[in-house]
Design a protein around this motif. Sequence first.
Motif, PDB file in Angstrom:
ATOM      1  N   LYS A 193      35.954  29.871  86.521  1.00  0.00           N
ATOM      2  CA  LYS A 193      34.820  30.800  86.465  1.00  0.00           C
ATOM      3  C   LYS A 193      34.380  31.201  87.868  1.00  0.00           C
ATOM      4  CE  LYS A 193      32.751  29.044  82.167  1.00  0.00           C
ATOM      5  NZ  LYS A 193      31.558  28.365  81.592  1.00  0.00           N
ATOM      6  N   ILE A 194      34.293  30.209  88.747  1.00  0.00           N
ATOM      7  CA  ILE A 194      33.827  30.456  90.120  1.00  0.00           C
ATOM      8  C   ILE A 194      34.800  31.361  90.872  1.00  0.00           C
ATOM      9  CG2 ILE A 194      33.384  29.364  92.357  1.00  0.00           C
ATOM     10  CD1 ILE A 194      32.373  26.904  90.753  1.00  0.00           C
ATOM     11  N   LYS A 195      36.097  31.110  90.713  1.00  0.00           N
ATOM     12  CA  LYS A 195      37.110  31.878  91.438  1.00  0.00           C
ATOM     13  C   LYS A 195      37.307  33.283  90.870  1.00  0.00           C
ATOM     14  CE  LYS A 195      39.739  27.752  92.715  1.00  0.00           C
ATOM     15  NZ  LYS A 195      41.011  27.005  92.507  1.00  0.00           N
ATOM     16  N   LYS A 196      36.846  33.504  89.631  1.00  0.00           N
ATOM     17  CA  LYS A 196      36.967  34.812  88.975  1.00  0.00           C
ATOM     18  C   LYS A 196      38.428  35.281  88.928  1.00  0.00           C
ATOM     19  CE  LYS A 196      32.305  36.178  90.390  1.00  0.00           C
ATOM     20  NZ  LYS A 196      31.473  37.180  91.090  1.00  0.00           N
ATOM     21  N   CYS A 197      39.316  34.347  88.572  1.00  0.00           N
ATOM     22  CA  CYS A 197      40.737  34.679  88.531  1.00  0.00           C
ATOM     23  C   CYS A 197      41.064  35.668  87.415  1.00  0.00           C
ATOM     24  CB  CYS A 197      41.556  33.404  88.346  1.00  0.00           C
ATOM     25  SG  CYS A 197      41.417  32.252  89.724  1.00  0.00           S
ATOM     26  N   PHE A 198      40.332  35.608  86.293  1.00  0.00           N
ATOM     27  CA  PHE A 198      40.678  36.435  85.150  1.00  0.00           C
ATOM     28  C   PHE A 198      39.597  37.437  84.747  1.00  0.00           C
ATOM     29  CE2 PHE A 198      42.985  32.363  84.507  1.00  0.00           C
ATOM     30  CZ  PHE A 198      44.247  32.860  84.770  1.00  0.00           C
ATOM     31  N   PHE A 199      38.356  37.152  85.093  1.00  0.00           N
ATOM     32  CA  PHE A 199      37.255  38.082  84.808  1.00  0.00           C
ATOM     33  C   PHE A 199      36.365  38.152  86.042  1.00  0.00           C
ATOM     34  CE2 PHE A 199      38.493  37.220  80.489  1.00  0.00           C
ATOM     35  CZ  PHE A 199      38.182  38.369  79.794  1.00  0.00           C
ATOM     36  N   ARG A 200      35.917  39.368  86.381  1.00  0.00           N
ATOM     37  CA  ARG A 200      34.998  39.520  87.524  1.00  0.00           C
ATOM     38  C   ARG A 200      33.628  38.985  87.161  1.00  0.00           C
ATOM     39  NH1 ARG A 200      33.073  43.803  89.721  1.00  0.00           N
ATOM     40  NH2 ARG A 200      33.572  45.328  88.128  1.00  0.00           N
TER      41      ARG A 200
END
Length: 322
Positions: free
Chosen positions: A315-322
Motif C-alpha cells: 500500500k505504501i509503495k503504491k505498486c499497483f494503485f496510486r
Amino acid sequence: MYSIKKLMTLSLLICLFSFNANAAGAGKLIDVLVNDSGLIELLGKKGIKGAAAKRTSDYVALSWKSLNMFGDRIPTKVEIKRILASISGSSEDIKIRNALKEVLDKPADSMNKKDVVSAINNLIWLANRHGKRGAVVLACSACVSDSLSSHGFKFTLEVLQNASAVRVLNDVLPRNPRSLKNFISERMGTLGVGDFSRVSADLVAPEEERALGLFLGLAEYGTRQEKKLVEAIMEISKTPEGKVELLNPKNPHKLWKLFSDPNFNRDSVNSWADMLHQVAKNSEGDEAKKRAFYKYLKRRAGDDPILNNHLEKMKIKKCFFR
C-alpha cells in the motif's frame, strides 16, 4: 649515507607512488561507469555495498549494452559520447540526457552519493527509453528492492525471460519513443480501452510506456494464460457503465505493469488472473477498484503477521494503485 643511485631509486619510487595514488582517485565518472570493479568500489565509498552494489553494477552494464548501437557490449568512452549525442525526443528525454552528460567528466571521488545515484538513475531511464537491443524493461526499485530504494535508486532495468514478453519487446514494440507512443495509441484504439492522447503523466510516466506497450502487445501475442490475465486487468478497468478505461484517473491502477516483473511466471499469471476476476466481481458497479483489491488481499492474509506486513508495504509503495 645513501648513495646517489639509492637516492635516485627512492625518489623514483616516491614519484611512482604519488602518481598511482593520485590516479586512483582521479578517475572520471565515465571511467568508473564502464568498469565493473571500479563502480563497485566507488559505490562502496558512498555507503552502497554488498548485493546492492553488485546489482547496481549489473544494471549499469545492462544499460550501456542496451544503448550501444555499435554492438552487444559495453561501449567505449568515445562511443558513449556519440550514443548520448544521438538521443533526442521529448523535453524530458533531453533534460535527462544533458544531466547525465554534464557529470560524466567529473572526478568520481569528488561526487557525493546523491549525485552518483542520480547519474545511474538517469542512465537506466535513458536505456529503458532509447535502448537499441535486449528484452529489457524498467521497473520501480521501491517495488523490486527495499535495499536499492533506500539508497535513492528509483529504477531497475530487468531482463525478462518469458518467451512471449521477449518476443514482444524484441520484435513487436518499436524502439523509438515516439513510435512507441504511436503503437500504444493504435493498440488502445483497436482494443477499445481508451484514448492514450488524453492520458496524463500521472497515470503513465514516460519511463512506464515500454511496460504499457508490453502489456498491450501481450494482449495479442501472449499465451492463453497471459491473455486470461490481460482480460482480468481489463475487467478491473471497467467503469460502472461497463466501458473499459485502462488508464482512468478515477481508477488509477498500474496492474498492466505486472508483466514487467522478471519473476513473473506461469503460476503467477494464473493466480493473479483468478484473484483479479474475483476482485472485479466483488467491485462490480464501482468505478475505483482499489478498496476491493486490498480488501481481498486482507482477507487472504488473515492474521498472518508476515503477509499483513507485506500488504502494508504494498500500500505504501503504491505498486499497483496510486
